[in-house]
Scaffold this motif. Structure first.
Motif, mmCIF file in Angstrom:
data_model
loop_
_atom_site.group_PDB
_atom_site.id
_atom_site.type_symbol
_atom_site.label_atom_id
_atom_site.label_comp_id
_atom_site.label_asym_id
_atom_site.label_seq_id
_atom_site.Cartn_x
_atom_site.Cartn_y
_atom_site.Cartn_z
ATOM 1 N N GLN A 1 -10.288 8.933 -0.348
ATOM 2 C CA GLN A 1 -9.672 8.359 1.227
ATOM 3 C C GLN A 1 -10.058 9.533 1.602
ATOM 4 O OE1 GLN A 1 -7.385 5.593 1.081
ATOM 5 N NE2 GLN A 1 -8.320 4.019 1.133
ATOM 6 N N LYS B 1 -5.027 4.495 -8.967
ATOM 7 C CA LYS B 1 -4.904 4.765 -7.003
ATOM 8 C C LYS B 1 -5.063 5.402 -6.623
ATOM 9 C CE LYS B 1 -2.033 0.354 -6.175
ATOM 10 N NZ LYS B 1 -3.543 -0.273 -5.878
ATOM 11 N N ILE B 2 -4.054 7.184 -7.291
ATOM 12 C CA ILE B 2 -4.276 7.961 -6.788
ATOM 13 C C ILE B 2 -5.427 8.426 -6.734
ATOM 14 C CG2 ILE B 2 -3.691 10.548 -8.323
ATOM 15 C CD1 ILE B 2 -1.042 8.937 -8.908
ATOM 16 N N GLU C 1 1.025 -1.059 0.348
ATOM 17 C CA GLU C 1 -0.080 -0.077 -0.188
ATOM 18 C C GLU C 1 1.170 1.045 0.379
ATOM 19 O OE1 GLU C 1 -3.458 0.219 0.093
ATOM 20 O OE2 GLU C 1 -3.294 -2.098 -0.677
ATOM 21 N N ALA C 2 0.623 2.621 -0.706
ATOM 22 C CA ALA C 2 1.127 3.399 -0.634
ATOM 23 C C ALA C 2 1.226 3.900 0.420
ATOM 24 C CB ALA C 2 0.718 4.557 -1.373
ATOM 25 N N LYS C 3 2.219 4.751 1.000
ATOM 26 C CA LYS C 3 2.409 5.452 2.366
ATOM 27 C C LYS C 3 1.770 7.048 2.080
ATOM 28 C CE LYS C 3 6.531 2.957 3.862
ATOM 29 N NZ LYS C 3 7.755 3.013 3.596
ATOM 30 N N ASN C 4 1.862 7.332 1.441
ATOM 31 C CA ASN C 4 1.252 9.161 1.418
ATOM 32 C C ASN C 4 1.331 9.348 -1.336
ATOM 33 O OD1 ASN C 4 3.714 9.011 -0.426
ATOM 34 N ND2 ASN C 4 4.223 9.671 2.105
ATOM 35 N N LEU C 5 0.551 10.288 -0.707
ATOM 36 C CA LEU C 5 0.215 10.554 -2.161
ATOM 37 C C LEU C 5 1.575 10.525 -3.226
ATOM 38 C CD1 LEU C 5 -1.939 10.746 -4.771
ATOM 39 C CD2 LEU C 5 -2.310 13.644 -3.652
ATOM 40 N N GLU D 1 -8.745 7.091 -6.200
ATOM 41 C CA GLU D 1 -8.776 6.441 -4.609
ATOM 42 C C GLU D 1 -7.645 6.526 -3.424
ATOM 43 O OE1 GLU D 1 -8.192 2.085 -5.761
ATOM 44 O OE2 GLU D 1 -9.862 2.103 -7.108
ATOM 45 N N TYR D 2 -6.586 7.003 -3.885
ATOM 46 C CA TYR D 2 -6.269 8.095 -2.734
ATOM 47 C C TYR D 2 -6.402 9.387 -2.105
ATOM 48 C CZ TYR D 2 -2.588 8.559 0.965
ATOM 49 O OH TYR D 2 -1.605 9.109 1.969
ATOM 50 N N ILE D 3 -6.984 9.720 -2.743
ATOM 51 C CA ILE D 3 -7.889 11.049 -2.491
ATOM 52 C C ILE D 3 -8.926 11.070 -2.127
ATOM 53 C CG2 ILE D 3 -8.530 13.463 -4.258
ATOM 54 C CD1 ILE D 3 -5.824 13.323 -5.979
ATOM 55 N N LEU E 1 2.942 7.621 -4.607
ATOM 56 C CA LEU E 1 2.020 7.060 -6.004
ATOM 57 C C LEU E 1 1.782 7.711 -7.285
ATOM 58 C CD1 LEU E 1 -1.749 6.694 -3.947
ATOM 59 C CD2 LEU E 1 -0.010 4.838 -5.718
#
Length: 153
Positions: free
Chosen positions: A153, A146-147, A69-73, A149-151, A76
């Motif tokens: 969250q 993934k970027i 999993e990515a630790k931070n944006l 989705e991360y944003i 990614l």
């Protein structure tokens, strides 16, 4: 799922060659040139190192294929940028190497009948560059998702 795209590019290339040239396996084997792959890698790796993105290119595969999993944006975005740079480098590099090989072929041409076979081998560089790019494009798309989705969250 990503491995499926890699296998499909390889399988469809083999099927296309077999349907074009017949079922004789020697034509399919002519598509493999270790020197061409070596030239692409020997040029690509230093260019990624000089861009500071070789480590991020490795992380791109771990983020998409592996369970990491990515630790931070930023991680990614750097992975996405490394894949984008690799695609651009491969496209330009494959044409560059093919052009150099073409010049060397013409310069050292003694037998005009060998022009076709020599140029067909030099065109393998473009085929490999495009093939690897076809494999990297889904990776880039997955990183974009993934970027997003991360944003969200």
């Amino acid at each position: 799922m990503y491995l499926l795209s890699i296998l499909s590019v390889i399988l469809l290339t083999a099927v296309m060659c077999a349907s074009t040239f017949g079922m004789d396996g020697s034509y399919v084997l002519r598509l493999f040139s270790g020197n061409t792959i070596l030239f692409l890698v020997l040029f690509l790796v230093p260019l990624l190192i000089s861009g500071g993105l070789l480590k991020d290119f490795n992380h791109a595969f771990r983020l998409v294929i592996g369970k990491k999993e990515a630790k931070n944006l930023m991680e990614l975005k750097r992975a996405k940028e490394s894949v984008s740079l690799t695609i651009k480098i491969l496209l330009i590099l494959s044409v560059f190497i093919c052009a150099i090989q073409g010049v060397l072929i013409i310069y050292n041409m003694d037998d005009p009948a060998m022009l076709g076979p020599y140029f067909s081998v030099s065109m393998l560089t473009i085929i490999y560059g495009m093939g690897i790019t076809l494999i990297l494009l889904p990776l880039q798309a997955r990183l974009n998702i993934k970027i997003q989705e991360y944003i969200n969250q």
